[in-house]
Design a protein around this motif. Structure first.
Motif, PDB file in Angstrom:
ATOM      1  N   ARG A 108      48.666  18.628  45.448  1.00 29.34           N
ATOM      2  CA  ARG A 108      48.176  17.554  44.583  1.00 29.34           C
ATOM      3  C   ARG A 108      49.347  16.799  43.966  1.00 29.34           C
ATOM      4  O   ARG A 108      49.311  15.571  43.820  1.00 29.34           O
ATOM      5  CB  ARG A 108      47.273  18.125  43.492  1.00 29.34           C
ATOM      6  CG  ARG A 108      46.765  17.036  42.540  1.00 29.34           C
ATOM      7  CD  ARG A 108      45.668  17.541  41.634  1.00 29.34           C
ATOM      8  NE  ARG A 108      45.313  16.554  40.632  1.00 29.34           N
ATOM      9  CZ  ARG A 108      44.607  15.461  40.880  1.00 29.34           C
ATOM     10  NH1 ARG A 108      44.178  15.224  42.110  1.00 29.34           N
ATOM     11  NH2 ARG A 108      44.320  14.607  39.924  1.00 29.34           N
ATOM     12  N   LYS A 109      50.406  17.540  43.618  1.00 31.61           N
ATOM     13  CA  LYS A 109      51.596  16.905  43.022  1.00 31.61           C
ATOM     14  C   LYS A 109      52.113  15.797  43.941  1.00 31.61           C
ATOM     15  O   LYS A 109      52.371  14.663  43.502  1.00 31.61           O
ATOM     16  CB  LYS A 109      52.682  17.976  42.819  1.00 31.61           C
ATOM     17  CG  LYS A 109      53.914  17.490  42.052  1.00 31.61           C
ATOM     18  CD  LYS A 109      55.016  18.531  42.119  1.00 31.61           C
ATOM     19  CE  LYS A 109      54.606  19.891  41.599  1.00 31.61           C
ATOM     20  NZ  LYS A 109      54.523  19.977  40.141  1.00 31.61           N
ATOM     21  N   SER A 110      52.249  16.118  45.226  1.00 29.75           N
ATOM     22  CA  SER A 110      52.790  15.150  46.174  1.00 29.75           C
ATOM     23  C   SER A 110      51.881  13.923  46.271  1.00 29.75           C
ATOM     24  O   SER A 110      52.347  12.781  46.280  1.00 29.75           O
ATOM     25  CB  SER A 110      52.955  15.810  47.542  1.00 29.75           C
ATOM     26  OG  SER A 110      53.398  14.880  48.487  1.00 29.75           O
ATOM     27  N   ALA A 146      60.093   3.506  41.526  1.00 28.05           N
ATOM     28  CA  ALA A 146      59.133   3.894  42.570  1.00 28.05           C
ATOM     29  C   ALA A 146      59.796   4.825  43.584  1.00 28.05           C
ATOM     30  O   ALA A 146      59.197   5.806  44.035  1.00 28.05           O
ATOM     31  CB  ALA A 146      58.590   2.641  43.259  1.00 28.05           C
ATOM     32  N   ARG A 147      61.038   4.524  43.919  1.00 22.41           N
ATOM     33  CA  ARG A 147      61.763   5.393  44.868  1.00 22.41           C
ATOM     34  C   ARG A 147      61.945   6.799  44.296  1.00 22.41           C
ATOM     35  O   ARG A 147      61.749   7.804  44.995  1.00 22.41           O
ATOM     36  CB  ARG A 147      63.132   4.788  45.191  1.00 22.41           C
ATOM     37  CG  ARG A 147      63.942   5.616  46.195  1.00 22.41           C
ATOM     38  CD  ARG A 147      65.415   5.290  46.154  1.00 22.41           C
ATOM     39  NE  ARG A 147      66.051   5.614  44.893  1.00 22.41           N
ATOM     40  CZ  ARG A 147      66.389   6.849  44.526  1.00 22.41           C
ATOM     41  NH1 ARG A 147      66.133   7.875  45.322  1.00 22.41           N
ATOM     42  NH2 ARG A 147      66.977   7.072  43.350  1.00 22.41           N
ATOM     43  N   ILE A 148      62.325   6.857  43.019  1.00 21.81           N
ATOM     44  CA  ILE A 148      62.539   8.171  42.394  1.00 21.81           C
ATOM     45  C   ILE A 148      61.240   8.976  42.424  1.00 21.81           C
ATOM     46  O   ILE A 148      61.231  10.170  42.774  1.00 21.81           O
ATOM     47  CB  ILE A 148      63.038   7.981  40.937  1.00 21.81           C
ATOM     48  CG1 ILE A 148      64.434   7.362  40.939  1.00 21.81           C
ATOM     49  CG2 ILE A 148      63.030   9.313  40.186  1.00 21.81           C
ATOM     50  CD1 ILE A 148      64.865   6.838  39.569  1.00 21.81           C
ATOM     51  N   ILE A 149      60.138   8.324  42.060  1.00 22.78           N
ATOM     52  CA  ILE A 149      58.847   9.037  42.026  1.00 22.78           C
ATOM     53  C   ILE A 149      58.429   9.439  43.437  1.00 22.78           C
ATOM     54  O   ILE A 149      57.917  10.557  43.660  1.00 22.78           O
ATOM     55  CB  ILE A 149      57.788   8.150  41.351  1.00 22.78           C
ATOM     56  CG1 ILE A 149      58.160   7.923  39.879  1.00 22.78           C
ATOM     57  CG2 ILE A 149      56.401   8.774  41.469  1.00 22.78           C
ATOM     58  CD1 ILE A 149      57.265   6.933  39.142  1.00 22.78           C
ATOM     59  N   ARG A 150      58.683   8.563  44.392  1.00 25.32           N
ATOM     60  CA  ARG A 150      58.355   8.911  45.787  1.00 25.32           C
ATOM     61  C   ARG A 150      59.186  10.119  46.249  1.00 25.32           C
ATOM     62  O   ARG A 150      58.664  11.027  46.907  1.00 25.32           O
ATOM     63  CB  ARG A 150      58.611   7.703  46.692  1.00 25.32           C
ATOM     64  CG  ARG A 150      58.106   7.887  48.124  1.00 25.32           C
ATOM     65  CD  ARG A 150      58.343   6.628  48.950  1.00 25.32           C
ATOM     66  NE  ARG A 150      57.672   5.471  48.380  1.00 25.32           N
ATOM     67  CZ  ARG A 150      58.295   4.450  47.792  1.00 25.32           C
ATOM     68  NH1 ARG A 150      59.612   4.448  47.701  1.00 25.32           N
ATOM     69  NH2 ARG A 150      57.620   3.443  47.292  1.00 25.32           N
ATOM     70  N   LEU A 197      60.376  12.440  44.354  1.00 27.09           N
ATOM     71  CA  LEU A 197      59.835  13.634  43.695  1.00 27.09           C
ATOM     72  C   LEU A 197      58.632  14.157  44.474  1.00 27.09           C
ATOM     73  O   LEU A 197      58.451  15.371  44.637  1.00 27.09           O
ATOM     74  CB  LEU A 197      59.428  13.296  42.253  1.00 27.09           C
ATOM     75  CG  LEU A 197      60.554  13.125  41.224  1.00 27.09           C
ATOM     76  CD1 LEU A 197      59.987  12.551  39.924  1.00 27.09           C
ATOM     77  CD2 LEU A 197      61.254  14.453  40.955  1.00 27.09           C
ATOM     78  N   GLY A 198      57.825  13.205  44.956  1.00 28.20           N
ATOM     79  CA  GLY A 198      56.663  13.615  45.738  1.00 28.20           C
ATOM     80  C   GLY A 198      57.060  14.250  47.052  1.00 28.20           C
ATOM     81  O   GLY A 198      56.451  15.244  47.493  1.00 28.20           O
ATOM     82  N   SER A 199      58.080  13.712  47.695  1.00 29.83           N
ATOM     83  CA  SER A 199      58.530  14.265  48.983  1.00 29.83           C
ATOM     84  C   SER A 199      59.107  15.660  48.815  1.00 29.83           C
ATOM     85  O   SER A 199      59.056  16.481  49.741  1.00 29.83           O
ATOM     86  CB  SER A 199      59.595  13.345  49.595  1.00 29.83           C
ATOM     87  OG  SER A 199      59.066  12.061  49.828  1.00 29.83           O
ATOM     88  N   ALA A 200      59.668  15.926  47.649  1.00 30.78           N
ATOM     89  CA  ALA A 200      60.273  17.241  47.415  1.00 30.78           C
ATOM     90  C   ALA A 200      59.253  18.291  47.035  1.00 30.78           C
ATOM     91  O   ALA A 200      59.576  19.471  46.925  1.00 30.78           O
ATOM     92  CB  ALA A 200      61.325  17.121  46.305  1.00 30.78           C
ATOM     93  N   SER A 201      58.013  17.867  46.813  1.00 29.65           N
ATOM     94  CA  SER A 201      56.996  18.832  46.349  1.00 29.65           C
ATOM     95  C   SER A 201      56.456  19.649  47.522  1.00 29.65           C
ATOM     96  O   SER A 201      56.454  19.213  48.657  1.00 29.65           O
ATOM     97  CB  SER A 201      55.843  18.081  45.682  1.00 29.65           C
ATOM     98  OG  SER A 201      56.331  17.317  44.594  1.00 29.65           O
TER      99      SER A 201
END
Length: 663
Positions: A624-626, A653-657, A659-663
């Motif tokens: 769900r985090k991703s 937006a890149r930073i948040i993306r 973060l999602g990719s690292a989840s």
């Protein structure tokens, strides 16, 4: 009009339902920003720094938006000596001193421990580190090769050290003195350069403003002007090459003449209080000379020497007479002028020449630049060839008396110079002192390498005549996307200011104490302060070592502090500027969000959507985090064009993306 695909419609609807409660539950006009632009935030009034009572260890202090974690007196052998500059390695602080250097273990910043107090007197013992090497400057005539405390009394001596000492600190609690490099003018300060393209050597730039030593003491040293002797030790700096696998072989590799073509800089006259003091001296019958367009009070010792010279010239002996005093009043301008010209010539200075040395050279190897604070000029240097730095630009300013140090912002587009008017031992922050004197001057660096003046900044609280106060050393604090610096002002304390807008710097925090001696001026205060791994560490000249930390305020949020504290350095030197890089973290995303709100660069509905999304993601499971983070990033990208800072929105937006990719 483009049609949205069904999947996109569903995703956007879901996003609004989950994260944009602000937009669905409340009208936009009811969502008010909680952060104000920093130029609209009120400063403390009255300023609590004014009128603090003094004493060496019994004083009043004022603090704002900072927390003083510890204030630790120096060890016994260093009490009464001047503490100087700082270097950092791992959890250790190395503090220079006119008595040598001290190594502090700051593992517990509330109670730093002295692990080494190394007696090795020299002025001014500025320190730098690289890997297992410690470099220490020596310039004064009393420094000894063997670190003895008895000094050197002879004019010419094989025992004298003027240059750089090199220590092996593989075992930092047991430093080993392994070598030195002697130079003609000694080392007032120095800068350690690690060339990104050279893993075998480091380079040390030497700045020394003292007179040239006799050739009998160090062969090859010449104090003649370069047109008389091309090998003159004046009008050049020294570049020392240090082989990392054999530092005992360190030697001067080049002596670049970076000052060629510079003429005498403009100057300013005495300040209002100095003019008043001169008039009082004149009324008291003291000798006042006019030199270089300004009145100067001749000190009593020099006046006696002038009188004795007059006595000898008339063939007399004994005490000077009234007639001798009258003769001196008639000749004082001429005699004082000759004295000053001889004195300045010994240092390669004069009315018709530019600088012949730098005080500090701040190296920023990641951008290939150095900022040279060089007597009457600020220089911008190209250091891509570390052995042969070249001058790109030079600026002078009649408001500056002595260009002392330089600090770049993190992308190298702005450089800040300090003016050490009065040499650091005089009160230059009195209420009547001009704001532009003894201050910082901030310059934008253009694509052509030219520096363009933007503004001045000076610690704003008036100090007493018992407090030496003027701009001195500091460093950038790694708050992402803001130019925030912490700086020392000697007995003006330390402060933190934001110069992201270089035309409008704003003070955002400070700490100050009353004078060391409330009855007369005694040198003290903060020599330098630097950010290092979450802490602000100050070298207090007379009182030891201070460790502080930032606290959240209207000027700086907890998220911004948290993001700054994700930067971790292995070492730091006073005149070596690292390029800060921030890991991808929630703190970084939240800091950017706060800044978009503070600067009114994004509407509050979107700000709320981002915060709700980040909060939801932090507590969600990985899958769900991703999904949440990617949806927030996508929505943010779509809204970037509506922002007045679309580049920053896209970066968020890149930073948040990520973060999602690292989840």
């Amino acid at each position: 009009m483009k049609r949205l695909l069904p999947g996109m419609i569903l995703a956007f609807a879901s996003l609004l339902a989950v994260y944009s409660c602000a937009s669905s539950d409340m009208p936009e006009q009811n969502v008010q920003p909680s952060l104000s632009p920093i130029t609209e935030i009120e400063q403390p009034s009255p300023d609590p720094r004014v009128g603090l009572s003094g004493g060496l260890f019994d004083y009043d202090e004022a603090i704002w938006n900072l927390n003083l974690i510890s204030a630790t007196p120096p060890p016994e052998d260093f009490l009464g000596s001047w503490a100087t500059d700082l270097a950092f390695k791992d959890n250790y602080i190395i503090q220079g001193s006119y008595n040598g250097f001290i190594v502090w273990d700051m593992t517990n910043p509330a109670d730093p421990e002295v692990v080494v107090d190394f007696l090795c007197p020299a002025s001014q013992s500025d320190v730098s580190v690289y890997e297992n090497l410690l470099f220490v400057s020596g310039e004064g005539l009393g420094g000894r090769l063997d670190c003895g405390t008895e000094g050197v009394s002879e004019t010419v001596s094989e025992e004298r050290l003027r240059g750089i000492r090199i220590f092996d600190i593989s075992d930092i609690e047991n430093p080993e003195y392994i070598s030195n490099v002697q130079t003609c003018r000694g080392s007032h300060t120095h800068s350690v350069l690690k060339d990104p393209n050279d893993d075998e050597n480091v380079y040390v730039y030497i700045s020394g403003s003292a007179p040239v030593r006799p050739e009998d003491e160090l062969p090859g040293c010449s104090s003649a002007f370069p047109d008389e002797d091309p090998e003159s030790a004046l009008f050049r700096i020294e570049v020392i090459k240090v082989p990392l696998d054999n530092p005992e072989e360190a030697a001067i590799a080049n002596s670049p003449r970076i000052f060629e073509g510079l003429t005498a800089p403009p100057t300013h006259g005495p300040a209002p209080e100095e003019l008043a003091a001169i008039e009082r001296a004149r009324e008291e019958g003291r000798f006042v000379a006019n030199y270089d367009g300004s009145p100067r009070v001749v000190n009593n010792r020099l006046a006696q020497a002038f009188l004795q010279q007059i006595v000898e010239e008339r063939g007399g002996e004994g005490e000077p007479t009234e007639a001798d005093s009258s003769a001196l009043r008639d000749q004082v301008d001429e005699m004082y002028g000759e004295f000053m010209e001889e004195r300045l010539a010994a240092r390669g200075r004069g009315e018709d020449v530019g600088p012949n040395q730098c005080h500090d050279i701040t190296l920023f190897p990641e951008v290939g630049l150095a900022g040279g604070a060089c007597e009457g000029y600020g220089l911008l240097l190209d250091i891509t060839n570390p052995v042969n730095p070249t001058r790109i630009d030079a600026v002078a300013d009649s408001n500056f008396a002595y260009w002392h140090s330089a600090t770049f912002n993190n992308d190298g587009t702005t450089v800040l110079f300090t003016d050490e008017w009065g040499g650091g031992t005089q009160p230059k922050c009195r209420e009547s002192d001009p704001y532009e004197w003894g201050a910082n001057a901030i310059y934008a660096i253009g694509d052509d390498g030219k520096m363009d003046f933007q503004s001045y900044f000076k610690m704003p609280a008036p100090q007493t005549s018992a407090e030496n106060c003027v701009a001195h050393n500091g460093s950038m604090i790694p708050v992402p996307d803001r130019d925030i610096m912490v700086q020392s002002w000697y007995q003006g304390g330390i402060n933190v200011f934001d110069f992201t807008d270089p035309e409008n710097p704003v003070e955002i925090a400070f700490h100050d104490r009353g004078p060391v001696n409330p009855d007369r001026i005694e040198t003290g205060g903060s020599w330098s302060i630097y950010w290092y791994n979450g802490y602000l560490v100050s070298s207090e000249i007379a009182r030891g070592l201070d460790i502080l930390e930032l606290v959240p305020s209207d000027f700086l949020t907890q998220n911004e502090i948290d993001a700054a504290n994700t930067v971790v350095l292995e070492y730091k030197n006073a005149q070596g500027q690292p390029k800060y890089e921030w890991p991808t973290t929630y703190a970084l995303a939240k800091a950017y969000t706060d800044q978009l709100e503070r600067n009114r660069e994004l509407n509050m509905q979107t700000i709320q959507m981002i915060r709700n999304g980040l909060s939801e993601a932090e507590s969600a499971d990985d899958s769900r985090k991703s999904r949440v983070l990617n949806e927030v990033a996508a929505s943010l990208s779509n809204r970037a064009s509506s922002s007045s800072n679309s580049d920053k929105v896209m970066e968020l937006a890149r930073i948040i993306r990520d973060l999602g990719s690292a989840s």
